[in-house]
Structure formats: C-alpha cells, structure tokens
Scaffold this active site. Structure first.
Site, PDB file in Angstrom:
ATOM      1  N   GLN A  65      -1.985 -24.072 -18.317  1.00 34.29           N
ATOM      2  CA  GLN A  65      -2.860 -23.951 -17.144  1.00 34.29           C
ATOM      3  C   GLN A  65      -4.212 -23.338 -17.511  1.00 34.29           C
ATOM      4  O   GLN A  65      -5.243 -23.681 -16.917  1.00 34.29           O
ATOM      5  CB  GLN A  65      -2.177 -23.146 -16.039  1.00 34.29           C
ATOM      6  CG  GLN A  65      -1.790 -21.731 -16.382  1.00 34.29           C
ATOM      7  CD  GLN A  65      -0.400 -21.616 -17.007  1.00 34.29           C
ATOM      8  OE1 GLN A  65       0.132 -22.600 -17.526  1.00 34.29           O
ATOM      9  NE2 GLN A  65       0.187 -20.432 -16.942  1.00 34.29           N
ATOM     10  N   GLU A 115      -1.447 -24.248 -44.854  1.00 37.85           N
ATOM     11  CA  GLU A 115      -2.422 -23.469 -44.089  1.00 37.85           C
ATOM     12  C   GLU A 115      -2.934 -22.315 -44.947  1.00 37.85           C
ATOM     13  O   GLU A 115      -4.137 -22.099 -45.070  1.00 37.85           O
ATOM     14  CB  GLU A 115      -1.762 -22.947 -42.827  1.00 37.85           C
ATOM     15  CG  GLU A 115      -2.654 -22.062 -41.978  1.00 37.85           C
ATOM     16  CD  GLU A 115      -1.899 -21.395 -40.840  1.00 37.85           C
ATOM     17  OE1 GLU A 115      -2.572 -20.907 -39.915  1.00 37.85           O
ATOM     18  OE2 GLU A 115      -0.652 -21.337 -40.877  1.00 37.85           O
ATOM     19  N   HIS A 116      -2.000 -21.550 -45.513  1.00 39.96           N
ATOM     20  CA  HIS A 116      -2.338 -20.457 -46.434  1.00 39.96           C
ATOM     21  C   HIS A 116      -1.693 -20.759 -47.785  1.00 39.96           C
ATOM     22  O   HIS A 116      -0.492 -21.019 -47.849  1.00 39.96           O
ATOM     23  CB  HIS A 116      -1.777 -19.116 -45.954  1.00 39.96           C
ATOM     24  CG  HIS A 116      -2.087 -18.783 -44.526  1.00 39.96           C
ATOM     25  ND1 HIS A 116      -1.223 -19.088 -43.489  1.00 39.96           N
ATOM     26  CD2 HIS A 116      -3.144 -18.150 -43.970  1.00 39.96           C
ATOM     27  CE1 HIS A 116      -1.745 -18.657 -42.350  1.00 39.96           C
ATOM     28  NE2 HIS A 116      -2.910 -18.092 -42.609  1.00 39.96           N
TER      29      HIS A 116
END
Length: 449
Positions: free
Chosen positions: A199, A343-344
């Site tokens: 939302q 990612e790392h």
C-alpha cells in the site's frame, strides 16, 4: 574419529571446468516467486490508486494492525525521535552519513559536449529526477542504514523532493520506528510517511490530493527505491512504468571465494551474519580447499546457535539457497563466482586484490579479511542497496547515477544542417519515411529568396 556436524550442503564441482549453463543449474539459489503474490498485491495497488490514502490506511490496519492518526508524520514527532535517541547511535549514524556522502559526491558525472565542427554540438547533461520515494522496511529488523543508503545518493544527485515511507509501529504510537525518523532528521528529510507494504508503494506512485488538510496532500513521486519484502517487490513491479524503480530486490545473499589460508572463523561469522537477515537469505562459500570447507562447516555449526536470531539463521543456512561449492582451483572459483553473480562477494585469498580484479559479476566486492560485508552494510561508504538473484550480471547497485537522467541537447545551425542534409535525406528515403526528408529539404528550398 569424531563425526563432523554439517550445516551447509556441499556441492562438489571438482574434476572439470563447469560451463555457465551447468553452473546456473547447480549452484545454490533460492529466490522468491513474485508471480505467486501478484493476485494478492494487485487488488491492493488498484484500490489505493482509486481511493488513495483511505485505502492505504485500511490495508495498513488490516496487515500491520495499526492505523496512524495521519500518514504524514508530524515534524515534532520526527524531532522528538532524534532528541530521544542514544547519543552513541546518533554519532554512528552521523559517521556513516559522512562516509556515504563522501563516496557518492564523487560519483557526479560531468556535463560534456561533442562538436562536429563549428555550429554542430551534442551536449550531454544530467538532470536529477524531481521527486523520489524512498522505502525503509520495518519487518524482522529496523534499517536506518537503508534510509542513509537511499537518501544520500538522491541528495547528491540533486533530487529536490524526497519522501521516506516506513511502516507504522504499534509500539511507537503508530509512527515509524524512532531510529528511522531520527535518520531522516539527520539527513534533512522533512517528509516521512507512516505507511508500509504494497500500500505504501502504491500511494507513493499514485499519491492522493483529496485530503481536506493541505498538509496531508500526498504528492506522487517519479521514482521509488529501497528494499522490502516480496509484497513490496511485487507492488514495485506493478507500478513500474507509472514510476521508475531501482530494482526488484530478492533475498539478500553473500558469496565468499576463499583458499586454504583463509580464516574459517571469520568466514563462518560472515556467512551467519548474512543468514541473520532472512530465512531466505543465501550464504555460499566457494573454495578449492576441502579442509577449509570442513572447518567452516564445523565453525558454523558451533557458532550459529548462540546468535540472537539462531532459528532464522539455521533455516537460512540449511536451505537450498546456501551451501559450500568445492572447485579445483581459484581460476575455477572465479568462474563460479561470476556465474553466481552475488549481491555481496568477499575475497579471502592470497593476493586477494588480483583475484578481485578478475571478477566481472558482483553487486559489491569486499577484498581481504578485514573488509567484511557488515562493514559495507553500515559504514564503509559504499552503498548497500545492491542487485540480487544473479542480476549483478547486468545491473549495479544504487548510486548517484540512479537518480540522474542523461539528456542529449542537440544544436545545429543552418550551415551545419546543410552539410549533413543529404545524409539524413538518404536515410529517410531508405526507411520509406519521405516526410522526414521533406522536413530537411523545406529548410533550404527557398534559401536564396
């Protein structure tokens, strides 16, 4: 002989050099199925688009069991959050902000002009996005560091209007966590929304100008950045095109390339620290040392249980997304690391800088034993919003560039256009677009009159 307690699955790739296709099939990889939650998220996004803040508040109450008295957090609440924060935390936030700002200020590109003789120039200028919504999650943990990592590059890019959205907390009067508010205050952000989940993403994208109080008018943004759970990610997918987004972030991940000289205790803790984020977090060791692999597994098994989030860590480490990959040598380890595109990525090897130079695919590369991922999570100066799920093969982390639009400014005078006109007309005719050619010809037909 004492039986070793094994935590991480072992994948043995020794004996051959694996192909990219094989690696994509066999490497541990979890991820999330965003499509599976779209039927849940799409009605939320549509309802918020149609009903605005009222719908967002309804869903916040339904999902988070809290309804703030207003979506926009009052300035005095933000001020009080900073005033009440532990001074040590304040100083730590300030130091991280300074380091991240120092790095990202250096990323600003320079405007440049290409000239094709006198009277013909193409100038590339960089224009910041006008208004950006920055999402700061508030689920398993609270991430003021994410506020820093999103806000600073946007500010350095010159974004004029920033709003931070973070879930309201029942334990904090229906406002976002005080450390989130304090970080926003330290960064000079005055607009914070007490809203989370799908939302929040929808409200950022579509806004709401129906409120009676002008202070509660919620202007839509042009771009949304920041990490979140699968529902947040699904919502970002649905509003993409209405607004820009940074990425569809999946669960966090670490890969470590290590050889026999690496410290197994350090590696174990680095794997555990990443698993602490989420039961879907991925922790992967790639090594040419069977002895190191065994010792790391022993250290992980011995040490994870004393962490505060032991159950979460255990589930992540035992999951299909985590494991130890055995290879014949470091060149093969580099091939595996590139195929995984973490990612790392940590490098724990002899001559770690040379190994790091060979890596093509990683969100961020941490070189040597004294450059662990948690350093980058907080205070190295680099950005911790990074590509996941293998997307580091073709994308990069959040930076000042994320918030800049390269725009070409074209200027040709009469002489310069005349000089190139035959080329343009020829190409227009070749593409059967004669009006394109006429747009050039008409400028010179009566030139002598």
């Amino acid at each position: 002989m004492r039986k070793r307690k094994i935590m991480l699955n072992v994948i043995d790739l020794r004996g051959h050099v694996p192909t990219t296709s094989e690696l994509r099939r066999t490497l541990p990889r979890g991820g999330t199925d965003i499509n599976s939650v779209l039927p849940i998220v799409e009605p939320v996004v549509t309802d918020v688009k149609n009903r605005g803040a009222a719908a967002a508040l309804d869903y916040g109450e339904k999902f988070d069991h809290v309804r703030p008295t207003s979506i926009r957090v009052p300035q005095d609440v933000i001020d009080q959050a900073l005033d009440s924060l532990d001074p040590n935390v304040i100083e730590a936030l300030k130091e991280s902000i300074a380091r991240v700002r120092a790095v990202h200020s250096e990323q600003l590109p320079a405007q440049h002009t290409t000239s094709f003789g006198e009277g013909a120039t193409i100038t590339e200028k960089f224009i910041p996005v006008s208004r950006v919504g920055l999402y700061a999650p508030g689920g398993n943990a609270v991430y003021p560091s994410s506020v820093i990592m999103n806000v600073v590059p946007a500010q350095e890019a010159g974004v004029e209007s920033l709003v931070v959205a973070s879930p309201p907390q029942k334990d904090h009067g229906g406002w976002p966590h005080p450390t989130i508010l304090a970080a926003a205050k330290l960064l000079g952000v005055t607009e914070v929304w007490a809203m989370g989940g799908a939302q929040a993403v929808a409200l950022l994208a579509y806004g709401d100008d129906t409120q009676q109080n002008s202070a509660e008018v919620l202007e839509p943004v042009d771009m949304i950045t920041g990490p979140g759970n699968i529902f947040v990610t699904a919502a970002k997918r649905l509003v993409r095109g209405v607004v820009g987004i940074d990425s569809e972030a999946g669960p966090t991940e670490i890969a470590i390339v290590a050889d026999a000289q690496a410290n197994p205790v350090w590696i174990a803790y680095d794997l555990i620290s990443q698993a602490e984020h989420d039961v879907l977090a991925a922790s992967v060791l790639i090594t040419d040392s069977e002895e190191l692999a065994q010792r790391v597994n022993e250290e992980v098994a011995a040490r994870y249980s004393v962490t505060r989030n032991a159950d979460r860590v255990s589930e992540a480490l035992k999951g299909q997304q985590s494991g130890i990959v055995l290879v014949d040598d470091l060149p093969t380890a580099v091939i595996v690391a590139d195929a995984y595109a973490a990612e790392h990525l940590e490098i724990h090897t002899a001559e770690s800088h040379k190994v790091a130079e060979q890596i093509r695919n990683a969100g961020a590369i941490f070189v040597g034993g004294y450059s662990p991922v948690p350093l980058g999570d907080y205070s190295a100066g680099s950005n911790h919003v990074l590509p996941t799920s293998g997307s580091a093969r073709y994308s990069s982390g959040l930076s000042t560039h994320t918030f800049l639009k390269p725009v070409n400014v074209i200027y040709y005078d009469e002489v310069a256009l005349k000089e190139i006109s035959d080329t343009v007309i020829t190409l227009a005719d070749a593409e059967d677009l004669p009006a394109h050619g006429e747009a050039i010809r008409t400028r010179f037909e009566n030139l002598g009159n």
